[in-house]
Design an enzyme around this catalytic site. Structure first.
Site, short mmCIF file in Angstrom:
data_model
loop_
_atom_site.label_atom_id
_atom_site.label_comp_id
_atom_site.label_asym_id
_atom_site.label_seq_id
_atom_site.Cartn_x
_atom_site.Cartn_y
_atom_site.Cartn_z
N ASP A 140 0.90 -1.20 -0.06
CA ASP A 140 0.03 0.03 -0.11
C ASP A 140 0.71 1.31 0.09
OD1 ASP A 140 -3.18 0.31 0.92
OD2 ASP A 140 -2.15 1.81 1.11
N ASP A 173 3.79 2.10 -4.13
CA ASP A 173 2.76 2.78 -5.15
C ASP A 173 2.69 2.04 -6.31
OD1 ASP A 173 1.41 4.59 -6.79
OD2 ASP A 173 2.13 6.30 -5.59
N VAL A 174 1.63 1.34 -6.55
CA VAL A 174 1.32 0.68 -7.69
C VAL A 174 1.55 1.43 -8.95
CG1 VAL A 174 -0.37 -0.81 -6.77
CG2 VAL A 174 -1.41 0.90 -8.11
N TYR A 231 -13.44 6.72 -13.90
CA TYR A 231 -13.26 5.36 -13.22
C TYR A 231 -14.08 4.34 -13.82
CZ TYR A 231 -14.44 2.86 -8.71
OH TYR A 231 -14.63 1.78 -7.82
N MET A 261 -12.97 4.78 0.99
CA MET A 261 -13.10 5.70 -0.24
C MET A 261 -14.82 6.13 0.04
SD MET A 261 -13.29 3.94 -3.94
CE MET A 261 -11.55 3.91 -4.19
N TRP A 286 -15.31 8.82 2.22
CA TRP A 286 -14.71 10.34 1.43
C TRP A 286 -15.87 11.02 0.47
CZ3 TRP A 286 -13.48 10.14 -4.04
CH2 TRP A 286 -12.77 11.50 -4.14
N1 LIG Z 1 -16.04 1.15 -1.94
C1 LIG Z 1 -16.46 1.06 -2.84
O1 LIG Z 1 -18.06 1.25 -2.68
C2 LIG Z 1 -16.12 0.05 -4.12
C3 LIG Z 1 -17.09 -0.44 -4.89
C4 LIG Z 1 -16.52 -0.88 -6.10
C5 LIG Z 1 -15.23 -1.03 -6.29
N2 LIG Z 1 -14.55 -0.60 -5.37
C6 LIG Z 1 -12.91 -0.77 -5.91
O2 LIG Z 1 -12.49 -1.37 -4.67
C7 LIG Z 1 -11.03 -1.15 -4.36
C8 LIG Z 1 -10.71 -0.70 -2.84
O3 LIG Z 1 -11.54 0.40 -2.72
P1 LIG Z 1 -11.83 0.85 -1.35
O4 LIG Z 1 -13.34 1.28 -1.42
O5 LIG Z 1 -11.41 -0.23 -0.37
O6 LIG Z 1 -10.87 2.09 -1.34
P2 LIG Z 1 -10.07 2.75 0.14
O7 LIG Z 1 -9.90 3.99 -0.47
O8 LIG Z 1 -10.98 2.69 1.27
O9 LIG Z 1 -8.83 1.73 0.21
C9 LIG Z 1 -7.99 1.54 -0.82
C10 LIG Z 1 -6.58 1.35 -0.41
O10 LIG Z 1 -5.82 1.37 -1.65
C11 LIG Z 1 -4.45 2.08 -1.41
N3 LIG Z 1 -4.09 2.93 -2.54
C12 LIG Z 1 -4.65 3.76 -3.27
N4 LIG Z 1 -4.02 4.32 -4.44
C13 LIG Z 1 -2.71 3.53 -4.28
C14 LIG Z 1 -1.76 3.34 -5.02
N5 LIG Z 1 -1.52 3.87 -6.05
N6 LIG Z 1 -0.65 2.41 -4.66
C15 LIG Z 1 -0.86 1.53 -3.64
N7 LIG Z 1 -2.06 1.72 -3.04
C16 LIG Z 1 -2.86 2.63 -3.14
C17 LIG Z 1 -4.97 3.28 -0.26
O11 LIG Z 1 -3.81 3.84 0.55
C18 LIG Z 1 -6.21 2.49 0.49
O12 LIG Z 1 -5.40 1.83 1.62
C19 LIG Z 1 -10.64 -0.05 -5.34
O13 LIG Z 1 -10.15 -0.58 -6.58
C20 LIG Z 1 -12.24 0.45 -5.81
O14 LIG Z 1 -12.13 1.26 -7.24
C21 LIG Z 1 -14.77 0.07 -4.30
#
Ligand SMILES: NC(=O)c1ccc[n+]([C@@H]2O[C@H](COP(=O)([O-])OP(=O)(O)OC[C@H]3O[C@@H](n4cnc5c(N)ncnc54)[C@H](O)[C@@H]3O)[C@@H](O)[C@H]2O)c1
Length: 266
Positions: free
Chosen positions: A39, A65-66, A157, A194, A197
């Protein structure tokens, strides 16, 4: 066959320190896997490390960082040196940005794609050889229902998530013969940092909890998902129970994409 190997497995999870990635890290580690959480957020990694230590879970944390190809290359090499590779890669790192195609700058588009799409390509580029080194395994990519239908104002997105579903199918075809399965989960709304936020951004003078509840009611099941519910689907696709499943996109959406929002009069 490679995908029916028994534990212990070694798993790498991108975005593994918060939200869906954190839930996947903890779920898999509680099941006996050694999990490497990658992460970019050092504070979230420290919190995860402390939480894992209290349960004596085999969780390693690594700041990666990916969107940085070299950092991913180092992480993959380190997993190779330490464990002879990994059995499972979970790609959960992702970001959300809002705006229509004319409102959003091209720089913002590039920034989102660098994480959501290029970041998954790069993660698989570096880790699939590590899965091969362990004799096969699987990849699970976290896409979204936005691959199928879009909300207003999420053009970049939605494009990233639609492309991920296509990329998953292509990788599944390319790597099936060597015992590497590749699948996607497509969640609806999930209660993560996310989502919170986004709720904070759009709630205006409302309570963000009410807005999250409204979003939940848009799903036929009547609520948003917990991160653990998505983690269970990830674990299923990653594991031996899914040994004949590859190239799939599993909707974990409480019926959201099954519904047509046109009600009959009472
Ligand atoms: N929360 C939702 O409703 C939802 C719905 C559908 C899909 N998603 C997808 O699920 C995945 C996770 O989402 P989430 O809601 O848990 O997000 P989140 O923001 O709560 O957590 C994401 C994590 O990824 C890390 N991250 C972000 N960019 C990064 C990078 N460049 N390199 C390494 N780490 C990085 C962040 O630091 C964080 O720890 C994402 O791909 C998101 O698009 C989320």
């Amino acid at each position: 066959m490679a995908t029916t190997k028994t534990r212990p497995r070694v798993v790498a999870v991108t975005g593994g320190a918060a939200g869906i990635g954190e839930a996947a890290t903890l779920h898999l580690a509680r099941g006996g896997d050694t999990v490497i959480a990658l992460d970019r957020d050092p504070a979230a990694l420290a919190r995860l490390g402390a939480a894992a230590a209290t349960e004596a879970l085999a969780v390693e944390t690594e700041q990666v960082d990916v969107s940085d190809d070299e950092q991913l290359a180092v992480a993959a090499r380190t997993a190779g040196d330490r464990y002879g590779g990994v059995d499972v890669l979970v790609c959960a790192a992702g970001v959300q940005r809002y705006g229509t195609v004319d409102e959003m700058s091209v720089a913002e588009y590039d920034e989102l794609m660098a994480v959501n799409l290029r970041g998954v390509f790069a993660s698989c580029h570096h880790f699939i050889p590590q899965i091969r080194s362990r004799g096969g395994g699987s990849v699970v990519v976290v896409a979204s229902v936005q691959a199928y239908a879009a909300q207003a104002g999420v053009v970049a997105y939605a494009a990233s998530k639609g492309a991920l579903v296509a990329m998953v199918k292509a990788m599944a075809v390319d790597h099936a013969a060597e015992g590497i399965r590749v699948n996607a989960v497509c969640p609806g709304s999930v209660d993560t940092p996310m989502l919170r936020w986004a709720a904070g951004r759009f709630a205006c003078d409302r309570d963000p909890d009410d807005l999250v509840a409204d979003w939940g009611r848009a799903h036929p099941i009547g609520r948003v998902a917990t991160p653990a519910e998505v983690a269970q689907a990830i674990a299923y696709l990653a594991g031996p129970e899914a040994s004949f499943i590859t190239g799939a996109d599993l909707r974990v959406d409480g019926g959201l994409t099954a519904a047509l929002n046109v009600a009959l009069p009472e």
